[in-house]
Design a protein around this motif. Structure first.
Motif, PDB file in Angstrom:
ATOM      1  N   LEU A  43       0.830  -1.213   0.000  1.00 44.34           N
ATOM      2  CA  LEU A  43       0.000   0.000   0.000  1.00 44.34           C
ATOM      3  C   LEU A  43       0.861   1.258   0.000  1.00 44.34           C
ATOM      4  O   LEU A  43       0.541   2.238  -0.682  1.00 44.34           O
ATOM      5  N   GLU A  44       1.951   1.227   0.757  1.00 42.49           N
ATOM      6  CA  GLU A  44       2.812   2.408   0.837  1.00 42.49           C
ATOM      7  C   GLU A  44       3.430   2.752  -0.513  1.00 42.49           C
ATOM      8  O   GLU A  44       3.643   3.932  -0.830  1.00 42.49           O
ATOM      9  N   GLU A  45       3.691   1.720  -1.318  1.00 45.08           N
ATOM     10  CA  GLU A  45       4.343   1.955  -2.612  1.00 45.08           C
ATOM     11  C   GLU A  45       3.367   2.116  -3.767  1.00 45.08           C
ATOM     12  O   GLU A  45       3.771   2.449  -4.877  1.00 45.08           O
ATOM     13  N   SER A  46       2.081   1.870  -3.516  1.00 41.81           N
ATOM     14  CA  SER A  46       1.082   2.024  -4.580  1.00 41.81           C
ATOM     15  C   SER A  46       0.862   3.504  -4.868  1.00 41.81           C
ATOM     16  O   SER A  46       0.603   4.293  -3.951  1.00 41.81           O
ATOM     17  N   GLN A  47       0.963   3.841  -6.110  1.00 43.83           N
ATOM     18  CA  GLN A  47       0.753   5.226  -6.527  1.00 43.83           C
ATOM     19  C   GLN A  47      -0.657   5.450  -7.047  1.00 43.83           C
ATOM     20  O   GLN A  47      -0.967   6.515  -7.583  1.00 43.83           O
ATOM     21  N   VAL A  48      -1.502   4.428  -6.899  1.00 46.96           N
ATOM     22  CA  VAL A  48      -2.872   4.509  -7.411  1.00 46.96           C
ATOM     23  C   VAL A  48      -3.834   4.041  -6.316  1.00 46.96           C
ATOM     24  O   VAL A  48      -3.425   3.515  -5.281  1.00 46.96           O
ATOM     25  N   SER A  49      -5.130   4.236  -6.552  1.00 43.98           N
ATOM     26  CA  SER A  49      -6.142   3.773  -5.606  1.00 43.98           C
ATOM     27  C   SER A  49      -6.142   2.247  -5.560  1.00 43.98           C
ATOM     28  O   SER A  49      -5.960   1.582  -6.580  1.00 43.98           O
ATOM     29  N   VAL A  50      -6.355   1.694  -4.366  1.00 44.58           N
ATOM     30  CA  VAL A  50      -6.400   0.246  -4.186  1.00 44.58           C
ATOM     31  C   VAL A  50      -7.777  -0.148  -3.666  1.00 44.58           C
ATOM     32  O   VAL A  50      -8.225   0.351  -2.633  1.00 44.58           O
ATOM     33  N   VAL A  51      -8.425  -1.020  -4.411  1.00 43.49           N
ATOM     34  CA  VAL A  51      -9.771  -1.479  -4.055  1.00 43.49           C
ATOM     35  C   VAL A  51      -9.680  -2.881  -3.463  1.00 43.49           C
ATOM     36  O   VAL A  51      -9.101  -3.789  -4.067  1.00 43.49           O
ATOM     37  N   SER A  52     -10.243  -3.046  -2.285  1.00 44.85           N
ATOM     38  CA  SER A  52     -10.219  -4.335  -1.608  1.00 44.85           C
ATOM     39  C   SER A  52     -11.500  -5.117  -1.878  1.00 44.85           C
ATOM     40  O   SER A  52     -12.601  -4.641  -1.620  1.00 44.85           O
ATOM     41  N   LEU A  53     -11.323  -6.327  -2.395  1.00 43.99           N
ATOM     42  CA  LEU A  53     -12.425  -7.282  -2.505  1.00 43.99           C
ATOM     43  C   LEU A  53     -12.151  -8.439  -1.541  1.00 43.99           C
ATOM     44  O   LEU A  53     -12.453  -9.591  -1.816  1.00 43.99           O
ATOM     45  N   LEU A  54     -11.573  -8.081  -0.395  1.00 47.94           N
ATOM     46  CA  LEU A  54     -11.122  -9.050   0.590  1.00 47.94           C
ATOM     47  C   LEU A  54     -12.120  -9.199   1.734  1.00 47.94           C
ATOM     48  O   LEU A  54     -12.907  -8.301   2.016  1.00 47.94           O
ATOM     49  N   SER A  55     -12.023 -10.320   2.410  1.00 52.41           N
ATOM     50  CA  SER A  55     -12.755 -10.508   3.658  1.00 52.41           C
ATOM     51  C   SER A  55     -11.922  -9.899   4.784  1.00 52.41           C
ATOM     52  O   SER A  55     -10.759  -9.515   4.586  1.00 52.41           O
ATOM     53  N   ASN A  56     -12.504  -9.815   5.974  1.00 54.05           N
ATOM     54  CA  ASN A  56     -11.775  -9.258   7.112  1.00 54.05           C
ATOM     55  C   ASN A  56     -10.502 -10.036   7.407  1.00 54.05           C
ATOM     56  O   ASN A  56      -9.513  -9.462   7.866  1.00 54.05           O
ATOM     57  N   GLU A  57     -10.528 -11.347   7.151  1.00 54.01           N
ATOM     58  CA  GLU A  57      -9.368 -12.202   7.409  1.00 54.01           C
ATOM     59  C   GLU A  57      -8.128 -11.645   6.731  1.00 54.01           C
ATOM     60  O   GLU A  57      -7.031 -11.655   7.309  1.00 54.01           O
ATOM     61  N   PHE A  58      -8.283 -11.142   5.519  1.00 53.78           N
ATOM     62  CA  PHE A  58      -7.142 -10.636   4.752  1.00 53.78           C
ATOM     63  C   PHE A  58      -6.898  -9.147   5.020  1.00 53.78           C
ATOM     64  O   PHE A  58      -5.750  -8.718   5.102  1.00 53.78           O
ATOM     65  N   GLU A  59      -7.953  -8.365   5.157  1.00 52.12           N
ATOM     66  CA  GLU A  59      -7.772  -6.932   5.404  1.00 52.12           C
ATOM     67  C   GLU A  59      -7.085  -6.679   6.740  1.00 52.12           C
ATOM     68  O   GLU A  59      -6.334  -5.718   6.893  1.00 52.12           O
ATOM     69  N   ASP A  60      -7.321  -7.575   7.714  1.00 51.76           N
ATOM     70  CA  ASP A  60      -6.735  -7.399   9.044  1.00 51.76           C
ATOM     71  C   ASP A  60      -5.213  -7.544   9.055  1.00 51.76           C
ATOM     72  O   ASP A  60      -4.577  -7.224  10.056  1.00 51.76           O
ATOM     73  N   VAL A  61      -4.648  -8.044   7.963  1.00 51.99           N
ATOM     74  CA  VAL A  61      -3.185  -8.173   7.910  1.00 51.99           C
ATOM     75  C   VAL A  61      -2.542  -6.790   7.824  1.00 51.99           C
ATOM     76  O   VAL A  61      -1.467  -6.553   8.381  1.00 51.99           O
ATOM     77  N   PHE A  62      -3.192  -5.860   7.154  1.00 53.25           N
ATOM     78  CA  PHE A  62      -2.659  -4.504   7.021  1.00 53.25           C
ATOM     79  C   PHE A  62      -2.722  -3.779   8.368  1.00 53.25           C
ATOM     80  O   PHE A  62      -3.623  -4.000   9.171  1.00 53.25           O
ATOM     81  N   SER A  63      -1.766  -2.895   8.600  1.00 52.48           N
ATOM     82  CA  SER A  63      -1.821  -2.054   9.792  1.00 52.48           C
ATOM     83  C   SER A  63      -3.087  -1.200   9.742  1.00 52.48           C
ATOM     84  O   SER A  63      -3.474  -0.735   8.655  1.00 52.48           O
ATOM     85  N   PRO A  64      -3.744  -0.975  10.889  1.00 53.96           N
ATOM     86  CA  PRO A  64      -4.999  -0.212  10.898  1.00 53.96           C
ATOM     87  C   PRO A  64      -4.915   1.134  10.194  1.00 53.96           C
ATOM     88  O   PRO A  64      -5.841   1.528   9.483  1.00 53.96           O
ATOM     89  N   SER A  65      -3.797   1.848  10.366  1.00 52.26           N
ATOM     90  CA  SER A  65      -3.678   3.178   9.752  1.00 52.26           C
ATOM     91  C   SER A  65      -3.655   3.091   8.232  1.00 52.26           C
ATOM     92  O   SER A  65      -4.217   3.952   7.539  1.00 52.26           O
ATOM     93  N   LEU A  66      -3.015   2.046   7.689  1.00 58.40           N
ATOM     94  CA  LEU A  66      -2.944   1.894   6.239  1.00 58.40           C
ATOM     95  C   LEU A  66      -4.219   1.284   5.675  1.00 58.40           C
ATOM     96  O   LEU A  66      -4.598   1.568   4.539  1.00 58.40           O
ATOM     97  N   ARG A  67      -4.881   0.465   6.475  1.00 60.18           N
ATOM     98  CA  ARG A  67      -6.126  -0.164   6.032  1.00 60.18           C
ATOM     99  C   ARG A  67      -7.156   0.886   5.626  1.00 60.18           C
ATOM    100  O   ARG A  67      -7.989   0.659   4.755  1.00 60.18           O
ATOM    101  N   LYS A  68      -7.067   2.062   6.257  1.00 52.82           N
ATOM    102  CA  LYS A  68      -8.013   3.145   5.958  1.00 52.82           C
ATOM    103  C   LYS A  68      -7.847   3.672   4.536  1.00 52.82           C
ATOM    104  O   LYS A  68      -8.743   4.343   4.015  1.00 52.82           O
ATOM    105  N   GLN A  69      -6.712   3.377   3.901  1.00 49.17           N
ATOM    106  CA  GLN A  69      -6.490   3.849   2.528  1.00 49.17           C
ATOM    107  C   GLN A  69      -7.277   3.028   1.508  1.00 49.17           C
ATOM    108  O   GLN A  69      -7.455   3.460   0.369  1.00 49.17           O
ATOM    109  N   LEU A  70      -7.706   1.844   1.911  1.00 46.07           N
ATOM    110  CA  LEU A  70      -8.378   0.948   0.975  1.00 46.07           C
ATOM    111  C   LEU A  70      -9.792   1.436   0.653  1.00 46.07           C
ATOM    112  O   LEU A  70     -10.511   1.916   1.524  1.00 46.07           O
ATOM    113  N   PHE A  71     -10.170   1.280  -0.593  1.00 51.08           N
ATOM    114  CA  PHE A  71     -11.573   1.417  -0.982  1.00 51.08           C
ATOM    115  C   PHE A  71     -12.186   0.022  -0.881  1.00 51.08           C
ATOM    116  O   PHE A  71     -11.591  -0.963  -1.319  1.00 51.08           O
ATOM    117  N   THR A  72     -13.344  -0.080  -0.277  1.00 43.49           N
ATOM    118  CA  THR A  72     -14.001  -1.380  -0.131  1.00 43.49           C
ATOM    119  C   THR A  72     -15.301  -1.407  -0.930  1.00 43.49           C
ATOM    120  O   THR A  72     -15.866  -0.361  -1.261  1.00 43.49           O
TER     121      THR A  72
END
Length: 246
Positions: free
Chosen positions: A148-177
């Motif tokens: 996520l830190e290196e992505s220069q574009v929007s990132v859309v999550s089609l993930l379940s909580n199991e996978f989204e929870d791997v990201f740090s909470p502060s960075l998880r907020k960058q995801l579009f769901t």
């Protein structure tokens, strides 16, 4: 351009074999831990029957010995979501979309491009194994965050909580769901089957329409799902399908 994150699947269906792709050092560490486990251990770790565990033991042993066959990840995984993603008879544009914009989040390989070469295996973030004294989620967190830190574009999550929870909470907020619901006589309902099918259909629609912005996603309609602005937010897109009365 937008990047999309999708989860792995337990169900796999080998098709066209591709050359072996060397796995990362982080994956090798997991592989060594998994290969140490006996059939009985795997039965407990996966909570599966002994005959299923024997199959998984053989898979890990083959990966460790370098004898396992390799397949493109997007084609090997065959869960409900994957079966609703267009994966055959692809145009050049569609194949470019999958190869450049779709990434698969794995508890064994990390975050990999859709056509990354992988082997048959069973592994997810519920697998009860520790690597270097860490849970799988903590073990992969820095790598996931780096994506996520290196992505220069929007990132859309089609993930379940199991996978989204791997990201740090502060960075998880960058995801579009994206959420998917059915309107049954005015009652909005969702469950895993609806979501899995819709995620695949949504990704196929994005691919066919060659959507390149978040606003373009909001204009999509597919399989009788329509964007609902009143249920959505700046970072969450909600699509609803009206189910006709029987």
């Amino acid at each position: 351009m937008i990047r999309f994150l999708i989860p792995t699947a337990k169900e796999m269906k080998p098709l066209d074999e591709v050359p072996y792709q060397k796995i990362s050092e982080k994956s090798v560490a997991i592989l060594k831990e998994m290969a140490k486990l006996s059939t009985d251990d795997l039965s407990t770790v996966y909570n599966i029957k002994p005959e299923q565990a024997r199959k998984e033991k053989q898979r890990w042993d083959r990966i460790l010995s370098g004898e396992a066959r390799s397949y493109p990840a997007i084609e090997l995984f065959n869960g409900l979501m994957y079966r609703h993603i267009k994966r055959s008879d692809l145009s050049t544009c569609e194949k470019d979309f999958l190869s450049q914009q779709v990434f698969i989040t794995s508890s064994f390989y990390g975050i990999i491009p859709a056509f990354y070469s992988i082997q048959e295996h069973r592994h997810d973030f519920h697998t009860k194994v520790k690597v270097n004294g860490q849970s799988l989620k903590n073990y992969w967190r820095s790598e996931y965050d780096k994506f996520l830190e290196e992505s220069q574009v929007s990132v859309v999550s089609l993930l379940s909580n199991e996978f989204e929870d791997v990201f740090s909470p502060s960075l998880r907020k960058q995801l579009f769901t994206v959420s998917f619901m059915e309107d049954r006589n005015g009652l909005l309902k969702t469950h895993s089957t609806i979501s899995k099918k819709a995620r695949g259909a949504f990704l196929t629609a994005v691919m066919k329409e060659n959507c390149r912005t978040i606003d373009a996603l909001r204009e999509l309609s597919f399989d009788e799902f329509y964007y609902r602005k009143n249920l959505s937010s700046d970072s969450e897109l909600v699509f609803v399908k009206k189910v006709k009365k029987a």
